[in-house]
Design a protein around this motif. Structure first.
Motif, PDB file in Angstrom:
ATOM      1  N   ILE A  49       1.023   4.035  -3.199  1.00  0.00           N
ATOM      2  CA  ILE A  49       0.684   5.436  -2.946  1.00  0.00           C
ATOM      3  C   ILE A  49       1.893   6.343  -3.193  1.00  0.00           C
ATOM      4  O   ILE A  49       1.787   7.372  -3.880  1.00  0.00           O
ATOM      5  CB  ILE A  49       0.151   5.616  -1.511  1.00  0.00           C
ATOM      6  CG1 ILE A  49      -1.172   4.859  -1.328  1.00  0.00           C
ATOM      7  CG2 ILE A  49      -0.049   7.099  -1.203  1.00  0.00           C
ATOM      8  CD1 ILE A  49      -1.690   4.869   0.093  1.00  0.00           C
TER       9      ILE A  49
ATOM     10  N   LYS B  52       0.835  -1.203   0.000  1.00  0.00           N
ATOM     11  CA  LYS B  52       0.000   0.000   0.000  1.00  0.00           C
ATOM     12  C   LYS B  52       0.868   1.251   0.000  1.00  0.00           C
ATOM     13  O   LYS B  52       0.643   2.179  -0.804  1.00  0.00           O
ATOM     14  CB  LYS B  52      -0.909  -0.001   1.234  1.00  0.00           C
ATOM     15  CG  LYS B  52      -1.790   1.236   1.347  1.00  0.00           C
ATOM     16  CD  LYS B  52      -2.503   1.275   2.690  1.00  0.00           C
ATOM     17  CE  LYS B  52      -1.538   1.570   3.821  1.00  0.00           C
ATOM     18  NZ  LYS B  52      -2.232   1.734   5.128  1.00  0.00           N
TER      19      LYS B  52
ATOM     20  N   VAL C 227       3.634   8.444   4.473  1.00  0.00           N
ATOM     21  CA  VAL C 227       3.604   8.690   3.031  1.00  0.00           C
ATOM     22  C   VAL C 227       4.229  10.042   2.712  1.00  0.00           C
ATOM     23  O   VAL C 227       5.015  10.171   1.755  1.00  0.00           O
ATOM     24  CB  VAL C 227       2.153   8.618   2.507  1.00  0.00           C
ATOM     25  CG1 VAL C 227       2.078   9.111   1.059  1.00  0.00           C
ATOM     26  CG2 VAL C 227       1.622   7.200   2.610  1.00  0.00           C
TER      27      VAL C 227
END
Length: 283
Positions: free
Chosen positions: A74, A70, A157
């Motif tokens: 991203i 994930k 992120v």
């Protein structure tokens, strides 16, 4: 065998020895240790599949791998979007080669400090009493601090995008600079608008650079553990962080098994990218 026949082998032998010593042997050692057994105090040289069986059968491990994927997807998407437009601006909107070089060097300024320092610098900015929350509250945009800014997936992120975007900018910029400007002029003379030139000329020709940047970002994010540890505040996990914890607990065979699985996954992702784009045009 004549000298002319063995000359190529002699020329390639230094690099072959370096790859053997620093790439092949370490990977072979990790693969070998991944089949060993262990307990709480020692490691037993053996040939067992216990480490792989425990890894594959554990729901926690599956969730950790999915969480890592994930982050990879991203961060790859964001770095590609940001990196492409930064490279596009430098390549097509800055006419002076000197100014291009100056602006590109400006992009590399953060690399004058270590990754850890650049990552930790986000903490006082994103914290509950950090600069961003205090600014928003002073402007009346919020009435209480935003909790998701720090020690969350958002923070992880954000830090990864900050750390790895330049790895996407550099190869794409290099590819865009190689595009023959006559092709763009020909497309414009043929009646193509800006969007058509971008999608039908520039992006297809930039695919090798995009592929190289994607390989850099994917491999870096898949192996990252320090960013996840600091920016998630221990509330999230990645495969790299899991291996780091196993090594800290002296569970070297289990960590080696996860390293082998992670290496296979990364190689599959890289192979998929190479199947889509032929990067030999860039090399």
């Amino acid at each position: 065998m004549t000298l002319s026949r063995i000359t190529p082998y002699l020329q390639a032998s230094p690099l072959a020895l370096i790859l053997l010593a620093f790439l092949v042997l370490p990977i072979a050692t990790i693969v070998m240790v991944s089949f060993w057994d262990y307990d709480s105090i020692q490691i037993f040289p053996a040939f067992v599949f216990t480490n792989y069986e425990e890894t594959i059968s554990s729901p926690v491990t599956w969730n950790t791998y999915l969480n890592t994927l994930k982050y990879t997807v991203i961060v790859w998407g964001l770095t590609l979007f940001i990196g492409f437009w930064v490279a596009y601006y430098l390549a097509f909107h800055i006419r002076s080669a000197t100014m291009q070089m100056v602006l590109f060097l400006v992009c590399t300024v953060p690399f004058l400090t270590s990754n850890i320092i650049r990552m930790i610098s986000w903490i006082p900015f994103l914290g509950r009493n950090g600069l961003l929350n205090q600014t928003f509250m002073a402007m009346g945009l919020i009435h209480q601090p935003l909790e998701f800014l720090l020690f969350s997936d958002f923070a992880v992120v954000l830090a990864m995008v900050h750390l790895y975007t330049l790895f996407m900018v550099t190869p794409i910029f290099n590819t865009l600079m190689r595009i023959d400007r006559a092709l763009i002029e020909a497309a414009r003379d043929a009646g193509a608008n800006g969007w058509q030139i971008l999608t039908n000329v520039i992006i297809p020709l930039a695919k090798p650079g995009i592929a190289i940047g994607s390989i850099f970002v994917v491999t870096l994010v898949m192996g990252d553990f320090i960013t996840v540890r600091f920016m998630s505040g221990g509330q999230s996990a990645s495969v790299g962080l899991m291996m780091s914890n196993q090594i800290a607990l002296l569970q070297y065979p289990a960590a080696a098994a996860n390293a082998v699985i992670l290496l296979v996954i990364v190689l599959l992702l890289v192979a998929a990218i190479l199947r889509i784009v032929n990067i030999r045009k860039e090399l």
